[in-house]
Design an enzyme around this catalytic site. Structure first.
Site, PDB file in Angstrom:
ATOM      1  N   GLU A  36     101.584 -15.939 -39.707  1.00 37.02           N
ATOM      2  CA  GLU A  36     102.093 -17.141 -40.259  1.00 37.02           C
ATOM      3  C   GLU A  36     101.219 -17.379 -41.277  1.00 37.02           C
ATOM      4  OE1 GLU A  36     102.906 -20.658 -38.300  1.00 37.02           O
ATOM      5  OE2 GLU A  36     103.644 -21.717 -40.044  1.00 37.02           O
ATOM      6  N   ARG A 263      95.784 -12.834 -25.409  1.00 37.81           N
ATOM      7  CA  ARG A 263      95.237 -12.950 -26.632  1.00 37.81           C
ATOM      8  C   ARG A 263      93.451 -12.843 -26.445  1.00 37.81           C
ATOM      9  NH1 ARG A 263      95.833 -17.464 -29.962  1.00 37.81           N
ATOM     10  NH2 ARG A 263      97.975 -17.209 -29.853  1.00 37.81           N
ATOM     11  N   LYS A 273      94.002 -22.090 -35.403  1.00 37.06           N
ATOM     12  CA  LYS A 273      94.132 -22.133 -36.698  1.00 37.06           C
ATOM     13  C   LYS A 273      93.815 -23.692 -37.053  1.00 37.06           C
ATOM     14  CE  LYS A 273      97.296 -18.843 -37.810  1.00 37.06           C
ATOM     15  NZ  LYS A 273      98.361 -18.273 -38.388  1.00 37.06           N
TER      16      LYS A 273
HETATM   17  P1  ATP Z   1      97.407 -20.236 -33.978  1.00 38.70           P
HETATM   18  O1  ATP Z   1      98.329 -20.591 -32.549  1.00 38.70           O
HETATM   19  O2  ATP Z   1      96.098 -20.594 -33.922  1.00 38.70           O
HETATM   20  O3  ATP Z   1      98.187 -21.047 -35.045  1.00 38.70           O
HETATM   21  P2  ATP Z   1      98.914 -17.863 -34.386  1.00 38.70           P
HETATM   22  O4  ATP Z   1      98.794 -17.069 -33.001  1.00 38.70           O
HETATM   23  O5  ATP Z   1     100.076 -18.904 -34.292  1.00 38.70           O
HETATM   24  O6  ATP Z   1      97.468 -18.675 -34.118  1.00 38.70           O
HETATM   25  P3  ATP Z   1      99.929 -16.166 -36.172  1.00 38.70           P
HETATM   26  O7  ATP Z   1      99.706 -16.295 -37.510  1.00 38.70           O
HETATM   27  O8  ATP Z   1     101.265 -16.636 -35.605  1.00 38.70           O
HETATM   28  O9  ATP Z   1      98.818 -17.129 -35.476  1.00 38.70           O
HETATM   29  O10 ATP Z   1      99.587 -14.855 -35.449  1.00 38.70           O
HETATM   30  C1  ATP Z   1     100.052 -13.657 -35.878  1.00 38.70           C
HETATM   31  C2  ATP Z   1     100.013 -12.330 -34.951  1.00 38.70           C
HETATM   32  O11 ATP Z   1      98.635 -12.433 -34.356  1.00 38.70           O
HETATM   33  C3  ATP Z   1     100.826 -12.948 -33.637  1.00 38.70           C
HETATM   34  O12 ATP Z   1     101.599 -11.786 -33.159  1.00 38.70           O
HETATM   35  C4  ATP Z   1      99.745 -13.407 -32.740  1.00 38.70           C
HETATM   36  O13 ATP Z   1     100.278 -12.947 -31.346  1.00 38.70           O
HETATM   37  C5  ATP Z   1      98.731 -12.700 -32.945  1.00 38.70           C
HETATM   38  N1  ATP Z   1      97.522 -13.317 -32.512  1.00 38.70           N
HETATM   39  C6  ATP Z   1      96.953 -14.494 -33.029  1.00 38.70           C
HETATM   40  N2  ATP Z   1      95.915 -14.829 -32.343  1.00 38.70           N
HETATM   41  C7  ATP Z   1      95.769 -13.778 -31.328  1.00 38.70           C
HETATM   42  C8  ATP Z   1      94.594 -13.646 -30.588  1.00 38.70           C
HETATM   43  N3  ATP Z   1      93.631 -14.566 -30.186  1.00 38.70           N
HETATM   44  N4  ATP Z   1      94.496 -12.436 -29.821  1.00 38.70           N
HETATM   45  C9  ATP Z   1      95.459 -11.833 -30.127  1.00 38.70           C
HETATM   46  N5  ATP Z   1      96.367 -11.990 -30.913  1.00 38.70           N
HETATM   47  C10 ATP Z   1      96.355 -13.100 -31.589  1.00 38.70           C
HETATM   48 MG    MG Z   2     102.315 -17.990 -34.258  1.00 39.59          MG
END
Ligand code: ATP
Ligand code: MG
Length: 557
Positions: A36, A263, A273
Site C-alpha cells: 500500500e 511477518r 507504518k
Molecule cells: P502496516 O500494517 O505497518 O501498514 P502493511 O503490512 O499493511 O504494513 P503493506 O504495504 O500492505 O504494509 O505490505 C505489503 C506486503 O508486505 C504485504 O503482503 C505484507 O504482508 C508484507 N509485509 C508487510 N510487513 C511485513 C513484515 N514485517 N514481514 C513480512 N512481510 C511484511
Molecule cells: Mg497492508
C-alpha cells in the site's frame, strides 16, 4: 534441498509450489508483491519482496508489483515512486507487470453489481457505530442488519446512486451478505464499499467517491492478474475464508490460493507504518531515509547492500511461527558482505597529533598499501607519510589498563603499513589535556620487524600534512529496548537519545578524497562506512554502517 548458496533454502511455501507444479495443478506460477503506497518500504517488506520475486525467479514464473491503493487518504505518489525505486534497488524487476488496484475500480464495481444480482450483497444504512454493535463479539453472534433483505432492484438503484455521489460519507455502505452468526467475524457481512467524498486519489483523481475495501479488492485483483499463490502475513489467516468467498462468487478467470507466513519482527526497532510515519512527522529522525530507520531507503543510506538484505531475508527463512529476529543477524549479513567487498582505508575519528622528532621535517614519502588484505586483485594505493601524523586518542593511554597493546609513555607501537614508533614525551595544555605526543620512529622498520624486540600493537594513523577533514556520523540503535512500546506503553519513551553522535573533525587518508556518494569502505580497526549524500566538495560526510564486531550483547556503546 540443501542450504547451499546455489539452491535457496527450502520452506513450506516453496514445497507447496513445487508440489503444485509437479502435480500439474499449475504449469507456471505467478506471485505478486502488493504494497500500500502509504509509507516507505521497510525491512519487513524486503522479506515479502525476496519471497515473492525470489520464488518467481527460481520457478521461472512471474511476480507482479501491484499497489494496493484503496485508501487514498494516506497514500501519495512520493510513496509510489519510492517503493518502485526500492524494489528495483533490491535487485528485482517486474518487467511490464506494474499494476494498481485502482486500475480495477471499474471492474470491481461490476463484480459488486454481480454480487447484488446474486443476492450476495446489499446496501446498508447503518452507521459505522451501529454496524459495529450489530457485529457481535467473538463469543456472541451478530444480528442481521435491518437492511439485509432489501430487494435486488432497490440495492442496484441505491448502489448506483452511491456511485453518483448522492449520499454523504458514512451514510451507506455496500456489504456482502454472508452470515451474521459465523464464528469468523470476518464473514459477518463485511463491508465491501465505503463512500469517501472530497479525496483526490493519486491515480484516479476525483473519478470516484466510492472506494472498495482491502478485503474485497485484494482477492479479486489477484484473480484478475492470474496469481497462483497469494502470499501474505499471518494476520490474514482469519480473512482467508472471505478471500475464498470473493473469488468463488464473482466471475473471475482463476482462483488463487492464499498462503500465510509469519511477518518479520526485528529487535530494537519498530516496523508499523503508523509508527514509522510518526517518527518522521515528529522529527525524531531526519526523514524516511534516516540511516537509523529500518526502511530500505534508510538501510541504503546507512551503507547496506541489496545483496546483504537479500541474504538476511534468506537467513531469516519463511515459517508460520512468529518470532523476534536479533539485530545481530542483520548486521552479520552486511558485515560478511562488506568484509569481502569493501576497500580498506585509514581514518582517525578522534585525532591526537604525534610529532616524529627524528623524521626529516618537510619530507614526505609514499607508502604502498593493499586495498584488501585477502584479495590482491584489488590492488594497492599509496599513502603519504610525514613527520606529523594523527592517531586515535583511544590508542594512547598515559595510565594504561592491563593488557593495553597500544601506545604508552616510553612504549612502542607499530603504525599500520609504516614504522614502529616510540612515545618519548606527552605535551599537555594548562588544563591537563593531552595536546600532542612527541615520538621517535625506528626508520629501519618499514615492512620489517624491529631488531631484537617484539612490538605487539598495531594502530592506524593518517599523515597530518595530507589528511582530509571529514564529518562522521556514528549511529547506535534507535531504541533502547528490544521491543519498543511493549505492553501498550508509548514507544516514543523508548527512543535512544544517543542514537547519533557526530564527529566533525575526523582525519582521513587522502585516497578517500576520490570517493563519491554511496561508496563503502572499511576504516581499519573502526568499522564499515559509507559516503552520505549530504557530502559536498571539501566537506565529506561518512555514515557508520556497522562496527567490525558484534556488540549487541554488550549494552549501549
Ligand atoms: P502496516 O500494517 O505497518 O501498514 P502493511 O503490512 O499493511 O504494513 P503493506 O504495504 O500492505 O504494509 O505490505 C505489503 C506486503 O508486505 C504485504 O503482503 C505484507 O504482508 C508484507 N509485509 C508487510 N510487513 C511485513 C513484515 N514485517 N514481514 C513480512 N512481510 C511484511
Ligand atoms: Mg497492508
Amino acid at each position: 534441498m540443501s542450504d547451499t548458496p546455489e539452491t535457496p533454502r527450502t520452506n513450506f511455501i516453496r514445497q507447496i509450489i513445487a508440489a503444485d507444479l509437479a502435480s500439474g495443478r499449475h504449469d507456471r506460477i505467478a506471485t505478486r508483491f502488493p504494497p500500500e503506497p502509504n509509507g516507505y518500504l521497510h525491512i519487513g517488506h524486503a522479506k515479502s519482496i525476496v519471497l515473492n520475486f525470489g520464488l518467481a525467479q527460481d520457478f521461472r514464473g512471474t511476480c507482479n508489483l501491484r499497489f494496493d491503493d484503496t485508501n487514498p487518504h494516506k497514500e501519495n505518489v512520493e510513496f509510489v515512486d519510492s517503493i518502485k525505486a526500492d524494489v528495483r534497488w533490491l535487485g528485482y524487476d517486474w518487467g511490464d507487470r506494474l499494476f494498481f488496484a485502482s486500475d480495477y475500480f471499474e471492474r470491481l464495481y461490476g463484480f459488486a453489481i454481480e454480487l447484488i444480482e446474486k443476492g450476495l450483497a446489499y446496501v446498508c444504512d447503518l452507521s459505522a457505530e451501529e454496524t459495529r454493535a450489530y457485529r457481535g463479539t467473538l463469543t456472541e453472534p451478530g444480528r442481521d442488519s435491518p437492511y439485509r433483505n432489501r430487494s435486488i432492484e432497490e440495492n442496484l438503484s441505491l448502489f448506483a446512486r452511491m456511485r453518483a455521489g448522492e449520499f454523504p460519507d458514512g451514510s451507506r455502505t455496500l456489504r456482502a451478505r454472508i452470515d451474521m452468526a459465523s464464528p469468523n467475524i470476518n464473514l459477518r457481512d463485511p463491508v465491501l464499499y465505503r463512500i469517501k467524498h472530497g479525496v483526490v486519489h493519486h491515480q484516479t483523481g476525483t473519478a470516484w467517491c466510492l472506494y472498495p475495501t482491502y478485503d474485497y479488492t485484494h482477492p479479486i485483483s489477484d484473480a484478475l492478474e492470474g496469481i497462483t499463490h497469494s502470499l501474505c502475513t499471518l494476520e490474514f489467516e482469519d480473512h482467508r475464508p472471505l478471500y475464498d468467498w470473493c473469488v468463488d462468487n464473482v466471475s473471475v478467470p482463476c482462483k488463487p490460493r492464499q498462503i500465510e507466513f509469519s511477518r518479520l519482527n526485528l529487535e530494537y526497532t519498530v516496523m508499523s507504518k503508523r509508527r514509522l510515519t510518526e517518527l518522521v512527522a515528529e522529527r525524531h529522525v531526519s526523514g524516511w531515509d534516516d540511516p537509523r530507520m529500518p526502511t530500505i531507503a534508510g538501510l541504503r543510506r546507512r551503507g547496506y547492500t541489496p545483496a546483504a538484505i537479500r541474504d538476511f531475508c534468506e537467513r531469516v527463512g519463511v515459517t508460520k511461527s512468529d518470532n523476534l529476529v536479533e539485530m545481530a543477524l542483520l548486521e552479520s549479513a552486511i558485515r560478511d558482505d562488506l568484509d569481502a567487498t569493501a576497500p580498506r582505508r585509514m581514518a582517525v575519528l578522534h585525532p591526537l597529533k604525534v610529532v616524529i622528532s627524528n623524521y626529516p621535517p618537510g619530507r614526505t614519502e609514499s607508502i604502498e598499501a593493499r586495498n584488501h588484505p585477502k584479495d590482491g586483485a584489488r590492488g594497492v594505493r599509496s599513502i603519504p607519510f610525514g613527520p606529523e601524523i594523527y592517531i586515535d586518542r583511544s590508542d594512547f593511554a598515559e595510565a594504561p589498563p592491563k593488557g593495553f597493546k597500544r601506545l604508552v609513555p616510553g612504549g612502542e607501537v607499530r603504525l599500520r603499513n609504516a614504522y614502529v614508533i616510540r612515545c618519548e614525551e606527552v605535551i599537555k595544555g594548562a588544563d591537563g589535556k593531552i595536546l600532542e605526543i612527541r615520538a621517535s620512529a625506528d626508520l629501519e622498520t618499514l615492512g620489517r620487524d624491529p631488531q631484537g624486540r617484539k612490538v605487539r600493537g598495531v594502530i592506524h594513523w593518517v599523515s597530518a600534512g595530507h589528511a582530509l577533514r571529514a564529518e562522521v556520523r556514528l549511529y547506535d540503535r534507535l531504541f533502547r529496548v528490544p521491543v519498543p512500546g511493549a505492553g501498550g506503553a508509548d514507544f516514543r519513551n523508548d527512543i535512544n537519545p544517543d542514537s547519533l553522535r557526530v564527529v566533525t573533525d575526523a582525519m582521513l587518508e587522502p585516497a578517500l578524497g576520490r570517493a563519491g556518494t554511496g561508496d563503502r569502505f572499511q576504516f581499519e580497526r573502526e568499522g564499515y562506512f559509507v559516503i552520505d549524500p549530504d557530502s559536498t566538495p571539501g566537506h565529506p560526510v561518512f555514515n557508520l554502517t556497522v562496527g567490525l564486531r558484534d556488540t549487541w550483547g554488550k549494552g549501549l556503546q
